[in-house]
Design an enzyme around this catalytic site. Structure first.
Site, PDB file in Angstrom:
ATOM      1  N   ASN A   1      37.828  38.631  40.071  1.00 11.94           N
ATOM      2  CA  ASN A   1      36.565  38.230  39.465  1.00 11.94           C
ATOM      3  C   ASN A   1      35.824  39.395  38.802  1.00 11.94           C
ATOM      4  OD1 ASN A   1      33.986  36.518  39.228  1.00 11.94           O
ATOM      5  ND2 ASN A   1      33.326  38.211  40.539  1.00 11.94           N
TER       6      ASN A   1
ATOM      7  N   ASP B   1      36.462  49.712  43.881  1.00 13.60           N
ATOM      8  CA  ASP B   1      36.148  49.932  42.474  1.00 13.60           C
ATOM      9  C   ASP B   1      37.474  49.811  41.744  1.00 13.60           C
ATOM     10  OD1 ASP B   1      35.650  50.856  39.925  1.00 13.60           O
ATOM     11  OD2 ASP B   1      34.559  52.649  40.548  1.00 13.60           O
TER      12      ASP B   1
ATOM     13  N   SER C   1      36.926  34.195  30.172  1.00 16.90           N
ATOM     14  CA  SER C   1      35.685  33.804  29.513  1.00 16.90           C
ATOM     15  C   SER C   1      35.965  32.758  28.444  1.00 16.90           C
ATOM     16  CB  SER C   1      35.037  35.034  28.866  1.00 16.90           C
ATOM     17  OG  SER C   1      33.995  34.669  27.992  1.00 16.90           O
TER      18      SER C   1
ATOM     19  N   LYS D   1      39.044  40.063  27.376  1.00 17.19           N
ATOM     20  CA  LYS D   1      39.312  38.826  28.111  1.00 17.19           C
ATOM     21  C   LYS D   1      40.484  38.053  27.494  1.00 17.19           C
ATOM     22  CE  LYS D   1      36.265  38.867  31.478  1.00 17.19           C
ATOM     23  NZ  LYS D   1      36.665  38.852  32.887  1.00 17.19           N
TER      24      LYS D   1
ATOM     25  N   TYR E   1      34.269  42.910  24.706  1.00 24.44           N
ATOM     26  CA  TYR E   1      34.390  42.030  25.866  1.00 24.44           C
ATOM     27  C   TYR E   1      35.339  40.869  25.580  1.00 24.44           C
ATOM     28  CZ  TYR E   1      33.018  38.600  29.434  1.00 24.44           C
ATOM     29  OH  TYR E   1      33.032  37.676  30.440  1.00 24.44           O
TER      30      TYR E   1
END
Length: 268
Positions: free
Chosen positions: A94, A67, A149, A187, A183
């Protein structure tokens, strides 16, 4: 020691990570893949699934638990890998998560969603990379991959012609829209993290990239079927692209955000 290149990939029991492992073991090159997931049980299920699908593969897979938001979990994994192998050849960061939808659903506050996004996508990834660097630089051909992303591009976010650049009407509150801002911001921060690692490791022979797998139908914070309806591709596209980077097909673009779409490079 296995005699094969050792690939460690986080968040690999599903989605793009799972597809990357699949692409690696289906290739003609032999690897020993350390398939890591937050749940050891799910990681083992993923390994069993892949072994059943590719019984003749010369590659081997091992399920491990990590984790990346838990420093003790990362340290425990490091101790296991160091004791068993003494080095890794490829580290694929990843594991990632999106929590913007949880704000819209009323399950998280804005602060909670942002903190969780950065904890996984930036802080946890940084700790993971820093912890495993002593093992990675022992490789004769070390590779370090960060899965980012297409939404992380500042150039595209500021381009009025981009489909993501939508301007709501004046007034408050603003209507909800698909901004995924926590998000996306995390990224973008990950891209900076990659650049710093590329600088730090320049004299160590480590090849470093960010991987932009494209708009794919994963379970990352949304309904997979809905993403398909919006035109998302299969996660296997991202998995195969990661395999290609591991196997040297983007070596001319070290230190960049490489993409499986367009001309192969994502603008900053």
């Amino acid at each position: 020691m296995t005699g094969k290149d050792i690939v460690l990939i986080t968040g690999a029991n599903q989605g793009i990570g799972f597809e990357a492992v699949k692409a690696l073991i289906a290739s003609s090159v032999s690897y020993h893949v350390l398939l890591c997931g937050r749940s050891l049980e799910r990681a083992k299920e993923a390994v069993e699934s892949l072994q059943s699908a590719y019984p003749d593969s010369d590659s081997t897979i091992e399920a491990l638990q990590v984790d990346i938001t838990d420093d003790d979990s990362i340290s425990n994994l490091f101790s296991q890998v160091q004791s068993s192998y003494g080095k890794i050849d490829v580290l694929i960061n990843n594991a990632g998560a999106s929590f913007d939808h949880e704000v819209a659903a009323g399950n998280l506050t804005i602060r909670e969603a942002w903190n969780k996004a950065y904890d996984v996508n930036v802080s946890g990834t940084q700790v993971m990379t820093h912890t495993f660097m002593p093992l990675l630089i022992k490789s004769s051909n070390p590779r370090l991959l960060f899965v980012t992303s297409g939404l992380s591009s500042l150039s595209r976010a500021s381009d009025p012609d981009s489909p993501r650049y939508t301007v709501p009407p004046a007034g408050w509150p603003k209507p909800p829209g698909p901004s995924f801002i926590a998000y996306r911001s995390s990224k973008t921060a990950l891209n900076m993290l990659m650049l710093d690692w590329a600088r730090i490791l320049k004299n160590d022979g480590v090849k470093v990239w960010c991987i932009s797998p494209g708009f794919l139908a994963t379970n990352l914070g949304e309904n997979r079927e809905m993403l398909k309806k919006l035109g998302a591709g299969e996660p296997s596209i991202g998995g195969e692209f990661i395999r290609d980077v591991v196997q040297g097909k983007q070596d001319e673009h070290v230190g960049k955000v490489v993409s499986s779409f367009g001309d192969g490079l994502q603008p900053w």
